[in-house]
Every structure is written in structure tokens, then in C-alpha cells.
Design an enzyme around this catalytic site. Sequence first.
Site, PDB file in Angstrom:
ATOM      1  N   LYS A   1       0.810  -1.211  -0.016  1.00  0.00           N
ATOM      2  CA  LYS A   1      -0.109   0.054  -0.028  1.00  0.00           C
ATOM      3  C   LYS A   1       0.697   1.458   0.074  1.00  0.00           C
ATOM      4  O   LYS A   1       0.466   2.141  -0.589  1.00  0.00           O
ATOM      5  CB  LYS A   1      -0.860   0.100   1.199  1.00  0.00           C
ATOM      6  CG  LYS A   1      -2.163  -0.973   1.188  1.00  0.00           C
ATOM      7  CD  LYS A   1      -3.381  -0.646   2.016  1.00  0.00           C
ATOM      8  CE  LYS A   1      -4.444  -1.442   1.994  1.00  0.00           C
ATOM      9  NZ  LYS A   1      -5.383  -1.333   2.768  1.00  0.00           N
TER      10      LYS A   1
ATOM     11  N   LYS B   1      -4.846 -10.177  -7.067  1.00  0.00           N
ATOM     12  CA  LYS B   1      -5.984 -10.335  -6.284  1.00  0.00           C
ATOM     13  C   LYS B   1      -7.100  -9.308  -6.859  1.00  0.00           C
ATOM     14  O   LYS B   1      -6.983  -8.093  -7.068  1.00  0.00           O
ATOM     15  CB  LYS B   1      -5.801 -10.268  -4.960  1.00  0.00           C
ATOM     16  CG  LYS B   1      -5.605  -9.039  -4.186  1.00  0.00           C
ATOM     17  CD  LYS B   1      -5.679  -9.192  -2.583  1.00  0.00           C
ATOM     18  CE  LYS B   1      -5.509  -7.854  -1.882  1.00  0.00           C
ATOM     19  NZ  LYS B   1      -5.931  -7.983  -0.697  1.00  0.00           N
TER      20      LYS B   1
ATOM     21  N   LYS C   1     -10.531  -3.637  -4.374  1.00  0.00           N
ATOM     22  CA  LYS C   1     -11.517  -2.399  -4.532  1.00  0.00           C
ATOM     23  C   LYS C   1     -10.683  -1.229  -5.094  1.00  0.00           C
ATOM     24  O   LYS C   1     -11.358  -0.439  -5.583  1.00  0.00           O
ATOM     25  CB  LYS C   1     -11.713  -2.036  -2.904  1.00  0.00           C
ATOM     26  CG  LYS C   1     -12.566  -2.627  -2.139  1.00  0.00           C
ATOM     27  CD  LYS C   1     -12.438  -2.436  -0.534  1.00  0.00           C
ATOM     28  CE  LYS C   1     -13.389  -3.126   0.256  1.00  0.00           C
ATOM     29  NZ  LYS C   1     -13.544  -2.762   1.568  1.00  0.00           N
TER      30      LYS C   1
HETATM   31  P1  AMP Z   1     -10.962  -5.135   2.615  1.00  0.00           P
HETATM   32  O1  AMP Z   1     -11.485  -5.114   1.445  1.00  0.00           O
HETATM   33  O2  AMP Z   1      -9.468  -5.189   2.883  1.00  0.00           O
HETATM   34  O3  AMP Z   1     -11.496  -4.551   3.738  1.00  0.00           O
HETATM   35  O4  AMP Z   1     -11.053  -6.675   3.018  1.00  0.00           O
HETATM   36  C1  AMP Z   1     -12.412  -7.386   3.708  1.00  0.00           C
HETATM   37  C2  AMP Z   1     -12.295  -8.726   3.759  1.00  0.00           C
HETATM   38  O5  AMP Z   1     -12.264  -9.313   2.398  1.00  0.00           O
HETATM   39  C3  AMP Z   1     -11.031  -9.382   4.347  1.00  0.00           C
HETATM   40  O6  AMP Z   1     -11.261 -10.600   5.061  1.00  0.00           O
HETATM   41  C4  AMP Z   1     -10.197 -10.092   2.996  1.00  0.00           C
HETATM   42  O7  AMP Z   1      -9.303 -10.789   3.482  1.00  0.00           O
HETATM   43  C5  AMP Z   1     -11.256 -10.132   2.062  1.00  0.00           C
HETATM   44  N1  AMP Z   1     -10.876  -9.950   0.795  1.00  0.00           N
HETATM   45  C6  AMP Z   1     -10.356  -8.969   0.221  1.00  0.00           C
HETATM   46  N2  AMP Z   1     -10.128  -9.214  -1.210  1.00  0.00           N
HETATM   47  C7  AMP Z   1     -10.196 -10.475  -1.264  1.00  0.00           C
HETATM   48  C8  AMP Z   1      -9.973 -11.332  -2.654  1.00  0.00           C
HETATM   49  N3  AMP Z   1      -9.682 -10.873  -3.755  1.00  0.00           N
HETATM   50  N4  AMP Z   1     -10.445 -12.496  -2.459  1.00  0.00           N
HETATM   51  C9  AMP Z   1     -10.681 -13.058  -1.280  1.00  0.00           C
HETATM   52  N5  AMP Z   1     -10.847 -12.204   0.047  1.00  0.00           N
HETATM   53  C10 AMP Z   1     -10.832 -10.843  -0.121  1.00  0.00           C
END
Ligand code: AMP
Length: 334
Positions: A111, A194, A197
Site C-alpha cells: 500500500k 487479487k 477495491k
Molecule cells: P478489505 O476489503 O481489505 O477490507 O477486506 C475485507 C475482507 O475481504 C477481508 O477478510 C479480506 O481478506 C477479504 N478479501 C479482500 N479481497 C479479497 C479477494 N480478492 N479474495 C478473497 N478475499 C478477499
Amino acid sequence: MTRIFSGVQPTGNLHLGNYLGAIRNFARLQDGNDCLYCVVDMHAITVWQDPAELKKNTREVTAAFLAAGVDPIDNIVFNQSQVPQHAELAWIFNCVARMGWLNRMTQFKEKAGKHRENASVGLYVYPNLMAADILAYKATHVPVGEDQKQHLELTRDVAQKFNNDFGEEFFPIVEPLILDSAARVMSLRDGTKKMSKSDESDYSRINLTDDPETIELKIRKARTDPDPVPDGSPEGGTRENRPEAFNLMEIFGALTDQTIADVQRDYGGQQFSAFKRAVTEVAVEKLGPMGLEMQRLMADPGYVDSVLAGGVKRAKEIAGPILDDVYRIVGFLR
Ligand code: AMP
Ligand code: TRP
């Protein structure tokens, strides 16, 4: 009863990876466990957030939890900043965790990128706040996608060091719950990255609020190679040399609760155009109703805010006494 904690950042563009890697499991775990599901707005501001967008996104993540089937009466659904114990415990952990531990965190490196000197201090100590989220409730199990594994290891280290330093087995050692093959959903444009967002291309991800036409278009345009769907034979290729193909199969498998072997048996050898139609059909069937429910909830911010307020009250009742104990253990006069 097992206490479960997880959090999602309100940073916009909730996508299929968030759903399959995390949010879907929140609803599955609610029976028989004591669950807290948190919208981590304080984590979000470790990088710049427009204040009006942050409010909207906080309600959107809450709506996603509810639309995915999380019951806000059985579980505690709330936003982090309304429970001051998170920030309070994070400060204690800033004094427990070592610089060397944080220097190893790959998410910070990703990041912060090349402009490390310009990253916020909050981004650097982000994992300590995450440890505080979990340990303020002495939660033991944390459902997350695979990308959070390293942060949970840090949570274990922080708990262990606190317990050692103060000579008391106070905090539990948490276990990650990384539940299925969709723990890492990849970008539709590049199977080695991956789904995220923050990817500039909206075609890289399926957003939970996408309508059926958009879902169809994104899957149709998803990158694949000219070969047919892998059938499990050596000629069919591997995840390493056909990442986009395997990603679509994993998405399909996760949405239909099947293994990759099942998908290979049913679709192996077919053209991707036909398989993509099958993927679209299940994606629309699973995500369509959820997107509509999210939109319905977003149109009623008063209701969403009242759910959060109810969760905040219950979260404080658990975290308050735990923080009182922490302050006593540390030696703060009360
Ligand atoms: P965040 O968007 O970083 O707040 O992530 C929220 C949750 O979604 C966390 O548990 C991440 O590990 C999961 N997550 C985010 N991106 C992915 C992805 N591409 N595949 C699987 N899980 C994800
Ligand atoms: N760091 C997590 C992510 O980016 C979000 C998060 C914050 C979290 N606090 C947490 C996840 C506590 C699980 C438990 O996805």
C-alpha cells in the site's frame, strides 16, 4: 461458545472477493457462535477518504453484512469508531509490538509503494489496531481472506508478548478461519493479481451492487486464454500457467459449493464462451438479490444507523470491562 470477530473496511467497491473470502462466511458462522462483525472505519482512514464517501461506504458495508444474511440481533454489527476501546487498546499495542514486526508486513509495503516516507503513520501501525479490534473482545476465531494471514500472525505475537511481559495469560491466541478455495479471488483482467477495491479498472471485479447486465458484461469480457476449460489432465494446464481459467473455475465452484474437481468433471474441455454463460447465471442468481437488498437498505439510512447504534452498545458492554482489566494489568491508576 466460540467468539468470532471480523472486520471489513468501508473503502467502496465491495466485490465478489470480499463476499466469497469473508462476508459470506460471516452468515455461515453465526449459528452457535458469538459473533461480532465490524465496519472498520478507523482502518479506512489510514489512506485518504472523502468524509461524505466514508459515511456512505460505512452504511454500504453494513448493508452488505445484512444482505448477506447476518442477523443483527443474533450478532453484534457495529462500526469501529463508535467504540473507543479499539483506539485505546491499539495504543497499548503500539507499545507492545516491535518496529521489526511491522517492518515485515507485506500489506504495508504494497500500500505504501515507493512513497513510504509519505505513507501515514496510521498505515504503518494498522496491524496493531487490527489486533486491538480482535483482542478487545478476546475473540479467538477470525474469518478472513488469505491476504490477512500475516496480520493475524502479528495479532498472535502481540497477544503472546503482552501475556509474557505482564506474566498473565490474559489474551487468547487467535486462529484464522480461512474457509474455502475462494479465500483469494483474482482480478478478472489479470489472474495473478487479487481482485481489489482499488483496481483502476472496474472490469477487474464484480461489485456487489452490479446489476445483472453489468455482471454479464464483466464475465463475458473477463480475460481467458484460447484453450478450452481445464479438465484436470496434464494437457489442461495448471493454476500457474492458466491463472485466469482457474480463477473463473474457482469462482464458479465457490458460488455453487463445488470443488474444482467437480467443475472440471462438468465443464472440462468445453469452450470458455459456454462456461462463462454458466458462471454468469450463478453469479446473477446469487448476487442479484443481494445487490437489490443492499440498495433497499441504503435507501433507509435511518434503519442502518439504528442497527449500528444497537451493536455499538453491546460491543461496549464486552470491551469496556476487558479494557479496565488491561489498564489494571499495565499499571494505570484508575
Ligand atoms: P478489505 O476489503 O481489505 O477490507 O477486506 C475485507 C475482507 O475481504 C477481508 O477478510 C479480506 O481478506 C477479504 N478479501 C479482500 N479481497 C479479497 C479477494 N480478492 N479474495 C478473497 N478475499 C478477499
Ligand atoms: N485488515 C482487514 C482487511 O483489510 C480488515 C480488518 C480490520 C479486520 N480489523 C479486523 C479483519 C479484525 C478481521 C479482524 O481486510
